[in-house]
Structure formats: structure tokens, C-alpha cells
Design a protein around this motif. Structure first.
Motif, short mmCIF file in Angstrom:
data_model
loop_
_atom_site.label_atom_id
_atom_site.label_comp_id
_atom_site.label_asym_id
_atom_site.label_seq_id
_atom_site.Cartn_x
_atom_site.Cartn_y
_atom_site.Cartn_z
N ARG A 109 21.92 73.62 16.67
CA ARG A 109 21.83 72.41 17.49
C ARG A 109 23.18 72.04 18.09
NH1 ARG A 109 17.63 68.54 14.20
NH2 ARG A 109 18.32 66.98 15.71
N ALA A 110 23.14 71.43 19.28
CA ALA A 110 24.36 71.15 20.05
C ALA A 110 24.84 69.73 19.81
CB ALA A 110 24.09 71.37 21.53
N ASP A 111 26.01 69.44 20.37
CA ASP A 111 26.61 68.10 20.20
C ASP A 111 26.20 67.15 21.33
OD1 ASP A 111 27.99 69.06 22.36
OD2 ASP A 111 29.99 68.94 21.44
N HIS A 112 25.15 67.49 22.07
CA HIS A 112 24.67 66.61 23.14
C HIS A 112 23.15 66.58 23.13
CE1 HIS A 112 23.32 69.96 25.69
NE2 HIS A 112 24.42 70.59 25.31
N GLY A 113 22.60 65.57 23.80
CA GLY A 113 21.15 65.41 23.84
C GLY A 113 20.49 66.32 24.85
N ARG A 114 19.17 66.15 24.99
CA ARG A 114 18.39 66.96 25.92
C ARG A 114 18.76 66.66 27.36
NH1 ARG A 114 14.35 65.15 22.65
NH2 ARG A 114 13.67 63.69 24.25
N CYS A 115 18.60 67.67 28.19
CA CYS A 115 18.77 67.49 29.64
C CYS A 115 17.44 66.98 30.19
CB CYS A 115 19.16 68.80 30.30
SG CYS A 115 19.32 68.69 32.09
N LEU A 116 17.47 65.79 30.81
CA LEU A 116 16.24 65.19 31.34
C LEU A 116 15.95 65.63 32.76
CD1 LEU A 116 16.74 61.53 30.04
CD2 LEU A 116 15.38 63.36 29.01
N GLY A 117 16.98 66.08 33.47
CA GLY A 117 16.81 66.48 34.85
C GLY A 117 18.16 66.64 35.52
N TYR A 118 18.17 66.60 36.87
CA TYR A 118 19.39 66.83 37.64
C TYR A 118 19.46 65.82 38.78
CZ TYR A 118 18.73 71.17 35.11
OH TYR A 118 18.51 72.07 34.11
N LYS A 119 20.68 65.40 39.09
CA LYS A 119 20.85 64.48 40.21
C LYS A 119 22.04 64.92 41.06
CE LYS A 119 23.74 61.09 37.74
NZ LYS A 119 23.90 59.67 37.36
N MET A 120 21.96 64.62 42.33
CA MET A 120 23.03 64.97 43.25
C MET A 120 24.06 63.85 43.31
SD MET A 120 22.26 67.99 44.42
CE MET A 120 23.47 68.08 45.74
N GLU A 121 25.32 64.21 43.18
CA GLU A 121 26.43 63.29 43.40
C GLU A 121 27.29 63.90 44.50
OE1 GLU A 121 28.49 62.42 39.79
OE2 GLU A 121 26.82 61.26 38.94
N GLY A 122 27.05 63.45 45.72
CA GLY A 122 27.67 64.10 46.87
C GLY A 122 27.02 65.46 47.07
N ASP A 123 27.84 66.51 47.10
CA ASP A 123 27.29 67.86 47.25
C ASP A 123 27.28 68.61 45.91
OD1 ASP A 123 29.99 68.10 46.90
OD2 ASP A 123 30.30 69.54 48.55
N LYS A 124 27.42 67.86 44.82
CA LYS A 124 27.49 68.46 43.48
C LYS A 124 26.33 67.98 42.62
CE LYS A 124 30.65 68.79 39.52
NZ LYS A 124 31.94 68.31 38.95
N THR A 125 25.81 68.89 41.80
CA THR A 125 24.71 68.54 40.90
C THR A 125 25.25 68.18 39.52
OG1 THR A 125 23.12 69.98 42.00
CG2 THR A 125 22.62 69.37 39.75
N VAL A 126 24.72 67.10 38.96
CA VAL A 126 25.11 66.66 37.62
C VAL A 126 23.87 66.62 36.73
CG1 VAL A 126 26.10 64.79 36.25
CG2 VAL A 126 27.01 65.29 38.54
N PRO A 127 23.89 67.29 35.57
CA PRO A 127 22.77 67.20 34.65
C PRO A 127 22.66 65.79 34.07
CG PRO A 127 24.16 69.10 34.15
CD PRO A 127 24.92 68.24 35.11
N VAL A 128 21.44 65.32 33.92
CA VAL A 128 21.19 64.00 33.33
C VAL A 128 20.83 64.22 31.85
CG1 VAL A 128 19.78 61.93 33.39
CG2 VAL A 128 20.34 63.13 35.53
N ILE A 129 21.67 63.69 30.96
CA ILE A 129 21.51 63.93 29.52
C ILE A 129 20.89 62.70 28.85
CG2 ILE A 129 22.67 64.55 27.37
CD1 ILE A 129 22.76 66.71 29.55
N ASP A 130 19.92 62.94 27.99
CA ASP A 130 19.27 61.86 27.25
C ASP A 130 20.22 61.31 26.19
OD1 ASP A 130 17.60 60.17 25.88
OD2 ASP A 130 16.13 61.69 25.30
N THR A 131 20.47 60.02 26.23
CA THR A 131 21.38 59.39 25.26
C THR A 131 20.64 58.45 24.31
OG1 THR A 131 21.84 57.60 26.84
CG2 THR A 131 23.34 59.50 26.86
N HIS A 132 19.32 58.40 24.40
CA HIS A 132 18.56 57.45 23.59
C HIS A 132 18.25 57.98 22.19
CE1 HIS A 132 17.77 55.96 27.72
NE2 HIS A 132 17.84 54.79 27.12
N LEU A 133 18.04 59.28 22.06
CA LEU A 133 17.75 59.86 20.75
C LEU A 133 19.04 60.12 19.99
CD1 LEU A 133 14.83 62.26 21.72
CD2 LEU A 133 14.68 60.06 20.54
#
Length: 614
Positions: free
Chosen positions: A479-503
Motif C-alpha cells: 500500500r502507498a502513502d497516498h489515497g486513491r486517484c479519483l480522476g484527472y483535471k486540467m490546470e492550464g495545459d497540464k493534467t493533475v491527478p485528483v487524490i481522495d483525501t477523505h479515507l
């Protein structure tokens, strides 16, 4: 006291990386080209003649095999009207080609060669004693090619004397010829009958080469690594199978000339750490290191599912429904990337119960109504386009020429759903290869999945049966030190993974996983240093299989508690929303784990012996 040693040839000193039948087929093809005859005809004719001559030899002389040259003489008689060669030239040509084909398949294992050289240096006399259909000069040629020309005082081969080890006559003949007493001779070989039983029956001491080498490779130094941290944290010995995985991963990447590899979240995070550590230790040891760029991929089945979706009229969600059919409409929407707010918005526009669980959701009325719902259709298309665009940019950010080289992924594996979804995203037109810890699937064109320590499609994989056990443990250990990836969003011309912080993934990592991974990494380094710098790589696969078996056999109370606690914190929201780990842990408490492990140990004890003595 100095002694005399008789040593078997094949599978003791000389090993083959091809089947005997394949060697003969290649030989027949080459001979056929030289003689302008179909190689398959020569292959079938040789085998037919050999069987007939061997049966005759058994009935008349009690000897199991006919001399290679005798079979060639009969083969020439069958072919002489169709070839231009004289008999002597034909036999010499056939022998030369067979010498080359055999030699191309030969290799030695440093452990036994080192042991034999040590016996020789101590003043002991070594003789090769082999039941084989080729004469002494051919075996000596192969030994010379392997750098073993001066190791044996003489080479005794059954076909030169019409006497075999299997019947005991060859042993008695050699003892008389050399004037030796059987009690002063030790036979070293692998065959339970001719090398061990028959030699002992004739008064010789006998050593099983596999057991002999196994005693040399499983020693106190390896035991000290296994026993580090005492009995409380035996799970740290997953370092052994993880080292085996990493070693095989490196070898596969080197063989296939892969230069960019992507470690898939979240289990890939620690696998990446281990791989980079392995490469550093190789480099420090002065060994060549292939130039590989390692990347880390943030993703989940949910996030890649949302990105891979096609227009609704052509989407059947097959990669979701192939494993999960019992779910509610809410669970379905969550699995394909809908947010909580979007699910509520769809629910307000639906006349059926969104929380009701259906046994086969994709056959239910709720599913049909949902596909016709305008709010669902609108949000689905918006999400699909947004996630597809963002995910495409994200994949491009790795800087890999995937159209030319494809993608190479590393993951824990099993079914490889995330890899399948990426394959679908690229419309099945991009070559994708996945190296998994374990896999239950086979190889497919453009979407290859290879299990490196356990592969259901590769029965010949060394240690496959032992290493297939307790696959679920790796999900917790890695297991990793971060939560699940919920999806992806664009910030300008760059993609940023959206990480679940609730669990509570970060908290679980800090409280449970971090210490375990630190212990595994510590042992991994010790294994790597010992294997790489002390020339133990020849035996490391056996060592890793043995100690993984022992890891299961000697689980401690603390190990059971650790894995159950980890399962209580495990979440799976693809297909089923909820905490699957809690359900799992309630059904499989410590006693049932113990029964399962004891059953594994009992059933696989024999398989382990076959594996390590292979």
C-alpha cells in the motif's frame, strides 16, 4: 583421505536450455538443408530407426540405447539413393551438426562446477560416467567448449562399452578397469535410479547433486536474514519473493530492450522503490546497469474507467461487468467516475430506488432506465470528454513515444483491469505490456500480461505453485502513502491527478504499512548485496522460493493481527461501494487463516521439494 568420484554428465555437469526433441528437430532441419531433403522427413525417419534399433538392443544385449553412429549408418542406407554424400562423409556431417546443435543448448551451473574443482584441488580423482548414445569424443568436445576439458581424468560413456549405469554393468566394468574398490568411490548424479540406487546397490557411496547443492545454498547466513526482527514480524520476509520479482523484472526489461517503465499506483510505489534500489546495488557492485527511466502513474480502476468510456450508444461497460454485476445504481455511477453531487443530481431525476442492489445490475430495469435518463446522459458525456482529454494529456506527460514503443507497466496484477482500460482508451491500437507480481490471465496481442513470480498461463515458471499463495497479502504490504486517484483535471495545459483525501489511507500507511515496508526494504538490501556481490545469483531463485514457503509456514500471531487489521482498513469502490476488507476480515479470522496456511504447508511440501531440487 583422497577418494575417487564418478560424476554424471547431463543435468549434473552439463545442462540444456532446450528439450532433447527440439535439439534433434533443429539438427534434422540443418542436415536436411545440406542433403536437399525435408528436415521433418529426416527427423521422423531417425526416430523410427532409433526406436527399432533400441528395442532390438534391449532384447539382444539388455542395453537401453543404440549408439548414435549406428543409427546414422542405418539412416544413410535409407537415404543414400537421394543424397550425393558417401557414407563416411554423411556420418561425419551429421555428427558435426549434432555437436553444434547440442553445444548451442548447453550451459553449466557455477555451484556444482566450483564444488567439483574444489574436489579436484584436494587431490581427489574425478571420472565422468554417463549413460548416453554419443561416444566419448563427442562428450569431451562439449566439455572442452564449456571450459571443463581438464576436469575429468577420463570420460566413460555407456555406448562405447555396450554397458550402462542403469543395469550396473558400467559401474562394475569401470571398477575392474581402474582397479578400484567400490567402497572408496562416490557417485554424484541426479537420476534416482541409475546414479543413486544402482550405484549404492553396487557398493558405491552416492550423492544427489540437487540435494548437495541445496545444502550449500540454504545456509546460516540466509537464515540470519530470514530471522531478523525475530518471530514478531515474519511478514517482513516477503522481501524474498519481492526480490525475485525485481530480479526477473530487471532481466525481462534488459532482454526486451525496454527503456521506459511506468509503475502503476498504488502498489507500484513500493515496487518502484525496490527496483531503483536493485539497480543502485548492481551499479555499486560494478555490474552493468541498463539505462531505464522509471515513472509513477497515478490512477485507479475508477479514474481510468471514466477516461476510457466511449459514447453511450457504443459503451457496454464490459470491463466493469465482467467481475461485478451485483450492485446498485449508485454503485454503478460511482464506479464510472460520477461524483457524490452528480450521483445525487441523477437520483433526483430518477423514479426508481438508486440504492437498491440488483443481483445482475446490467440486466435490470434500473440499468435500462438509467441509460435513457437525460440527466445521466448529459453528465456522462460531460465527464467522459473531460476525463478523456485530461487523461490523454496525462499519459503524454511521461514523454514516451507510445505509438512507436508502446507502454510497459509494472503492477501487482491479477486480472489487470487498469491495463485493459488503458488499452481500451487507445482503441486497442497501442502495444501495452504489463509485468505483474502475479497474474491469472494470459497473453493477448497488443495487451500482454506477464506474471513474474506467479503466472497461471505459465505453468513452467519456476516456483509458480508456491508463489501463487496468499496473493491478497501483497495488496496490503504494497500500500502507498497516498489515497486513491479519483480522476484527472486540467490546470492550464497540464493534467493533475485528483487524490481522495477523505479515507484514512495516509493514516493507515503511517501506523501500519510504513514500518513493515521499512523492514522489507532492509531485508531486500541484505538479500541483494549477498546475491549480487557474493555471486549468489545462480541460486537466488531457489532461495527466494524456499523462504517464501517458510514465511507462510512460520506466521506469527503478530503477522495474523497485522493482516487482519490491514483488511479492516481496506476499501474497494470499483463495482461495490463499501469496505470490502471489513467484510473479508469478519469471515476470515485468525483461526481460519491458520487452517488455510497449514493446508498450504501440508499440500505444498512435496511441491517445494520438487521445486528446490529441480
Amino acid at each position: 583421505m583422497k577418494k575417487t568420484y564418478f560424476v554424471d554428465c547431463f543435468d549434473t555437469v552439463i545442462f540444456r536450455n532446450k528439450k532433447n526433441s527440439d535439439i534433434f528437430q533443429n539438427w534434422a532441419d540443418r542436415l536436411g538443408k545440406e542433403c536437399a531433403i525435408d528436415g521433418s522427413r529426416i527427423y521422423k525417419l531417425y526416430n523410427s530407426l532409433n526406436v527399432g534399433l533400441c528395442i532390438k538392443k534391449i532384447l539382444t544385449r539388455g542395453v537401453l540405447e543404440e549408439h548414435f553412429e549406428v543409427v546414422l549408418e542405418h539412416l544413410y542406407k535409407k537415404l543414400k539413393n537421394r543424397i550425393k554424400h558417401e557414407q563416411t562423409a554423411f556420418i561425419n556431417l551429421a555428427k558435426r551438426l549434432y555437436l553444434e546443435e547440442e553445444a548451442a543448448s548447453h550451459y553449466v551451473k557455477p555451484g556444482i562446477i566450483s564444488y567439483l574443482h574444489q574436489l579436484k584441488q584436494q587431490g581427489n580423482e574425478l571420472y565422468m560416467v554417463s549413460d548416453f548414445y554419443c561416444s566419448k569424443d563427442m562428450l569431451e568436445a562439449w566439455l572442452t567448449k564449456l571450459g571443463l576439458g581438464g576436469l575429468f581424468s577420463y570420460v566413460f560413456v555407456s555406448c562405447d562399452f555396450d554397458k550402462e549405469k542403469a543395469g550396473g554393468k558400467l559401474y562394475r566394468h569401470i571398477l575392474r578397469t581402474l582397479g578400484l574398490s567400490a567402497k572408496n568411490v562416490t557417485m554424484i548424479g541426479d537420476n534416482a535410479w541409475s546414479d543413486l540406487f544402482v550405484s549404492r546397490f553396487n557398493g558405491l557411496e552416492a550423492l544427489n547433486v540437487k540435494k548437495l547443492m541445496n545444502k550449500k545454498i540454504i545456509n546460516e547466513e540466509w537464515d540470519s536474514i530470514f530471522n531478523k526482527y525475530g518471530d514478531n514480524y515474519n511478514f517482513s520476509n516477503h522481501a524474498f519473493p519481492l526480490f525475485l520479482f525485481t530480479k526477473r523484472l530487471y532481466e525481462a526489461l534488459e532482454k526486451n530492450n525496454n527503456r521506459d517503465i511506468i509503475f502503476m499506483s498504488r502498489e507500484g510505489q513500493f515496487l518502484k522503490t525496490l527496483f531503483e534500489k536493485y539497480c543502485r546495488i548492481r551499479k555499486e557492485a560494478g555490474l552493468g546497469v541498463i539505462d531505464i527511466k522509471t515513472h509513477y502513474f497515478y490512477g485507479s480502476r475508477n479514474s481510468v474507467m471514466a477516461a476510457s468510456l466511449k459514447p453511450l450508444e457504443s459503451e457496454d461497460f464490459d470491463l466493469l461487468f465482467r467481475f461485478f454485476v451485483m450492485m446498485s445504481a449508485n454503485a454503478f455511477l460511482h464506479s464510472i467516475g460520477f461524483t457524490k453531487q452528480q450521483i445525487e443530481e441523477v437520483g433526483k431525476d430518477c423514479s426508481f430506488n438508486m440504492k437498491k442492489t440488483h443481483l445482475v445490475f446490467n440486466k435490470s430495469g434500473a440499468y435500462k432506465k438509467l441509460r435513457q435518463n437525460k440527466t445521466f446522459c448529459r453528465i456522462y458525456e460531460e465527464n467522459r470528454k473531460e476525463q478523456s482529454q485530461a487523461f490523454g494529456k496525462y499519459m503524454e506527460s511521461f514523454g514516451i513515444d507510445y505509438k512507436k514503443d508502446g507502454f510497459v507497466f509494472v503492477d501487482i496484477g491479477y486480472h489487470g483491469t487498469m491495463q485493459d482500460l488503458i488499452n481500451k482508451f487507445y482503441d486497442y491500437k497501442v502495444s501495452i505490456k504489463g509485468y505483474f507480481v502475479k497474474t491469472r490471465t494470459g497473453k493477448k496481442e497488443m495487451n500482454e500480461k506477464i506474471g513474474l513470480i506467479s503466472d497461471k498461463a505459465n505453468k513452467a515458471l519456476y516456483g509458480n505453485k508456491i508463489n501463487s499463495y496468499d496473493a491478497y497479502n501483497y495488496e496490503q504490504i504494497l500500500r502507498a502513502d497516498h489515497g486513491r486517484c479519483l480522476g484527472y483535471k486540467m490546470e492550464g495545459d497540464k493534467t493533475v491527478p485528483v487524490i481522495d483525501t477523505h479515507l484514512d489511507d495516509k493514516e493507515v500507511y503511517e501506523n501500519y504499512v510504513k514500518q513493515m515496508q521499512a523492514q522489507i526494504l532492509d531485508k531486500f538490501e541484505m538479500i541483494a548485496h549477498k546475491a549480487i556481490t557474493e555471486n549468489q545469483m545462480e541460486n537466488i531463485e531457489k532461495i527466494c522460493v524456499v523462504y517464501y514457503y517458510c514465511t507462510i509456514k512460520y506466521k506469527s500471531l503478530q503477522d495474523y493481527k497485522w493482516i487482519i487489521d490491514m483488511q479492516d482498513t481496506s476499501h474497494d469502490d470499483f463495482g461495490i461501494v463499501g469496505t470490502f476488507g471489513k467484510f473479508f476480515a469478519q469471515k476470515l479470522r485468525k483461526d481460519l487463516f491458520t487452517i488455510k496456511d497449514k493446508n498450504f504447508v501440508f499440500k505444498n511440501r512435496g511441491i517445494l521439494r520438487l521445486t528446490i531440487f529441480k
